[in-house]
Design a protein around this motif. Structure first.
Motif, PDB file in Angstrom:
ATOM      1  N   VAL A  92       0.848  -1.193   0.000  1.00  0.00           N
ATOM      2  CA  VAL A  92       0.000   0.000   0.000  1.00  0.00           C
ATOM      3  C   VAL A  92       0.883   1.243   0.000  1.00  0.00           C
ATOM      4  O   VAL A  92       1.968   1.244   0.591  1.00  0.00           O
ATOM      5  N   ALA A  93       0.414   2.285  -0.689  1.00  0.00           N
ATOM      6  CA  ALA A  93       1.177   3.528  -0.757  1.00  0.00           C
ATOM      7  C   ALA A  93       1.301   4.109   0.648  1.00  0.00           C
ATOM      8  O   ALA A  93       0.379   3.976   1.461  1.00  0.00           O
ATOM      9  N   ALA A  94       2.433   4.738   0.944  1.00  0.00           N
ATOM     10  CA  ALA A  94       2.603   5.343   2.259  1.00  0.00           C
ATOM     11  C   ALA A  94       3.717   6.371   2.194  1.00  0.00           C
ATOM     12  O   ALA A  94       4.653   6.230   1.407  1.00  0.00           O
ATOM     13  N   ASP A  95       3.579   7.389   3.030  1.00  0.00           N
ATOM     14  CA  ASP A  95       4.623   8.393   3.169  1.00  0.00           C
ATOM     15  C   ASP A  95       5.314   8.120   4.511  1.00  0.00           C
ATOM     16  O   ASP A  95       4.704   8.302   5.575  1.00  0.00           O
ATOM     17  N   LEU A  96       6.567   7.678   4.463  1.00  0.00           N
ATOM     18  CA  LEU A  96       7.251   7.280   5.701  1.00  0.00           C
ATOM     19  C   LEU A  96       7.585   8.471   6.604  1.00  0.00           C
ATOM     20  O   LEU A  96       8.041   8.293   7.731  1.00  0.00           O
ATOM     21  N   ALA A  97       7.352   9.689   6.106  1.00  0.00           N
ATOM     22  CA  ALA A  97       7.568  10.870   6.946  1.00  0.00           C
ATOM     23  C   ALA A  97       6.296  11.244   7.712  1.00  0.00           C
ATOM     24  O   ALA A  97       6.336  12.052   8.640  1.00  0.00           O
ATOM     25  N   ASP A  98       5.182  10.648   7.324  1.00  0.00           N
ATOM     26  CA  ASP A  98       3.894  10.984   7.951  1.00  0.00           C
ATOM     27  C   ASP A  98       3.582   9.964   9.057  1.00  0.00           C
ATOM     28  O   ASP A  98       2.893   8.962   8.839  1.00  0.00           O
ATOM     29  N   LEU A  99       4.101  10.220  10.247  1.00  0.00           N
ATOM     30  CA  LEU A  99       4.023   9.238  11.333  1.00  0.00           C
ATOM     31  C   LEU A  99       2.576   8.985  11.749  1.00  0.00           C
ATOM     32  O   LEU A  99       2.183   7.846  12.031  1.00  0.00           O
ATOM     33  N   LYS A 100       1.791  10.047  11.767  1.00  0.00           N
ATOM     34  CA  LYS A 100       0.384   9.910  12.148  1.00  0.00           C
ATOM     35  C   LYS A 100      -0.341   9.038  11.113  1.00  0.00           C
ATOM     36  O   LYS A 100      -1.125   8.150  11.470  1.00  0.00           O
ATOM     37  N   GLY A 101      -0.055   9.293   9.837  1.00  0.00           N
ATOM     38  CA  GLY A 101      -0.659   8.516   8.749  1.00  0.00           C
ATOM     39  C   GLY A 101      -0.290   7.037   8.858  1.00  0.00           C
ATOM     40  O   GLY A 101      -1.116   6.155   8.585  1.00  0.00           O
ATOM     41  N   LEU A 102       0.948   6.751   9.282  1.00  0.00           N
ATOM     42  CA  LEU A 102       1.387   5.353   9.403  1.00  0.00           C
ATOM     43  C   LEU A 102       0.670   4.675  10.582  1.00  0.00           C
ATOM     44  O   LEU A 102       0.284   3.498  10.484  1.00  0.00           O
ATOM     45  N   ALA A 103       0.481   5.417  11.656  1.00  0.00           N
ATOM     46  CA  ALA A 103      -0.258   4.854  12.797  1.00  0.00           C
ATOM     47  C   ALA A 103      -1.711   4.590  12.393  1.00  0.00           C
ATOM     48  O   ALA A 103      -2.279   3.547  12.749  1.00  0.00           O
ATOM     49  N   ASP A 104      -2.286   5.513  11.618  1.00  0.00           N
ATOM     50  CA  ASP A 104      -3.661   5.293  11.128  1.00  0.00           C
ATOM     51  C   ASP A 104      -3.725   4.033  10.272  1.00  0.00           C
ATOM     52  O   ASP A 104      -4.669   3.240  10.378  1.00  0.00           O
ATOM     53  N   LEU A 105      -2.717   3.849   9.425  1.00  0.00           N
ATOM     54  CA  LEU A 105      -2.675   2.672   8.554  1.00  0.00           C
ATOM     55  C   LEU A 105      -2.600   1.389   9.395  1.00  0.00           C
ATOM     56  O   LEU A 105      -3.347   0.424   9.154  1.00  0.00           O
TER      57      LEU A 105
END
Ligand code: AMP
Ligand code: GLY
Length: 428
Positions: free
Chosen positions: A44-57
């Motif tokens: 899945v696409a992800a931005d490794l700089a977006d920590l909040k987005g990674l936690a949401d994922l």
């Protein structure tokens, strides 16, 4: 278990490959992953700089475990973000990851805790640096304080060279804020060794030792790279050295971090120089090594998912890792231009033929799909990895696989594991 692997390089492909073999892993998701990882699980696409987005994922995937490949999200504090959301993750907090994130911090930490490391001066501005350079022996090593993607360590043979490096790092800010402070360090000679452990802050589970090949060309010539190949076998470290490393270096590091209020959880990588006066720590990394990971997982006989889940849960004392007596070798196939600006978009041929060879796995590092075909997408494109009964057989096997692979501008070292082969011969 639902497992999320973060990253897209050879190390992450190798971790995913080994995790996928665990009967515990029901679902494997890689973010963002690569075409090799896409054959093991969903990417899945992800931005490794977006920590909040990674936690949401991780939350959305109901991940029972997240494994972080690269250092940048760890240094930025992904473990703290996941801890806030009560999401299990393998990797140190931002405070503990400063061991890799700041060379000044790492050196002062080692001094404070009597961990053997080259002598150094930490310099907060260029004035300090020029003063420090008046009192050194040559050559010296100049290290930018912050993360610099492998470009922050330079060896200066003369005062003129050192001055040019200080100017580039501290006055022209060529590495951005990473070069605002530097460490000027004693130059050491010896053999390098990568010693990586898993820890939950209390128990320590050492991995087999391995050796990287940082220079671009054979016989350790040319510029430093992220690593052009690595190998691991039983002969790299004997029981005496292993005990010495654990007692004099690993244990004081884990205890020192605890004492400093920065308890460490995750992979901890000790970059060592074996000198005539004993082992010295050149650097810490707050994650698994790349390409060391590739031969290491090839030799690992135990369930990686179990060991990592126990690391995240603070139950590592009840885990163990068994290593095959086989040897494993990884040869990196790099793009033209690497380690500078690599040429990309080149069609890769021979993947299926190479993987048909017994004991061979081709880990993707910098690749992408274009019209259903795999093309290069980075400096280090592939990590061809072979396992065999001994190092000689593993080297023969890995280069037989390399022969099958091709892309325009492809280059690689032909002497990966040469030092290990010499030792093997000496033992026989
Ligand atoms: P580091 O990122 O600190 O491991 O440095 C990258 C590479 O530079 C190492 O793998 C060594 O090959 C070399 N290097 C670093 N520190 C020293 C040192 N004090 N003496 C000699 N070589 C070094
Ligand atoms: N192979 C060196 C590193 O992972 O930093």
């Amino acid at each position: 278990m639902n497992v999320l692997v973060l990253g897209s390089g050879g190390r992450e492909h190798a971790l995913a490959w080994k995790l996928k073999q665990s009967p515990r892993v029901k679902k494997l998701v890689c973010a963002p992953g690569n075409p090799g990882m896409a054959r093991l699980g969903e990417c899945v696409a992800a931005d490794l700089a977006d920590l909040k987005g990674l936690a949401d994922l991780a939350e959305k995937l109901k991940a029972d475990l997240t494994v972080v490949g690269p250092e940048a999200p760890l240094v930025a504090g992904i473990a703290d973000e996941f801890a806030r959301c009560q999401l299990p993750l393998v990797g140190p907090s931002r405070a503990a990851a400063e061991l890799e994130g700041s060379k000044v911090f790492a050196k002062e930490f080692m001094k404070r805790h009597h961990i053997p490391t080259p002598d150094f001066t930490a310099c907060a501005d260029h004035g300090d640096a020029y003063v420090a350079l008046c009192a050194v022996e040559w050559p010296v090593v100049i290290k930018a304080d912050g993360l610099a993607a492998g470009k922050g360590v330079r060896i200066a043979e003369t005062p003129d060279e050192a001055t040019a490096i200080i100017e580039a790092f501290m006055e022209k800010h060529e590495l951005g804020a990473a070069g605002d402070r530097v460490v000027i360090e004693e130059y050491l000679e010896g053999e390098e060794l990568s010693f990586i452990v898993l820890t939950d802050g209390k128990a320590v589970l050492p991995w087999a030792a391995s050796q990287d090949h940082k220079r671009l060309q054979d016989d350790d010539r040319g510029p430093n790279t992220g690593g052009m190949g690595a190998y691991s076998d039983e002969g790299i470290v004997d029981a005496g050295l292993r005990e010495q490393l654990l007692g004099e270096i690993v244990e004081p590091t884990i205890k020192g971090l605890q004492a400093d209020g920065r308890p460490y959880q995750g992979f901890l990588y000790f970059g060592l120089m074996l000198t005539r006066d004993g082992p010295r720590v050149l650097e810490f990394n707050c994650r698994m090594g790349d390409p060391e990971c590739q031969p290491l997982v090839a030799r690992l006989e135990s369930d990686l998912a179990e060991a990592l889940a126990k690391t995240a849960a603070g139950e590592l004392a009840s885990a163990r890792l068994d290593w095959s007596s086989d040897a494993a070798v990884c040869v990196v196939l790099a793009s033209a231009g690497y380690p500078g600006k690599p040429e990309t978009g080149k069609l890769i041929s021979g993947l299926a033929e190479a993987e048909k060879l017994a004991g061979v796995t081709v880990f993707h590092a910098g690749t992408r799909l274009e019209g259903g075909r795999v093309v290069t997408a980075g400096g280090r494109a592939l990590g061809v990895t072979a396992r065999a009964a001994d190092l000689r057989a593993a080297v023969d096997r890995v280069y037989a696989a390399v022969e099958k692979l091709h892309f325009e501008g492809m280059h690689f070292r032909r002497d990966i594991a040469a030092r290990g082969l010499q030792k093997l011969q000496a033992r026989r």
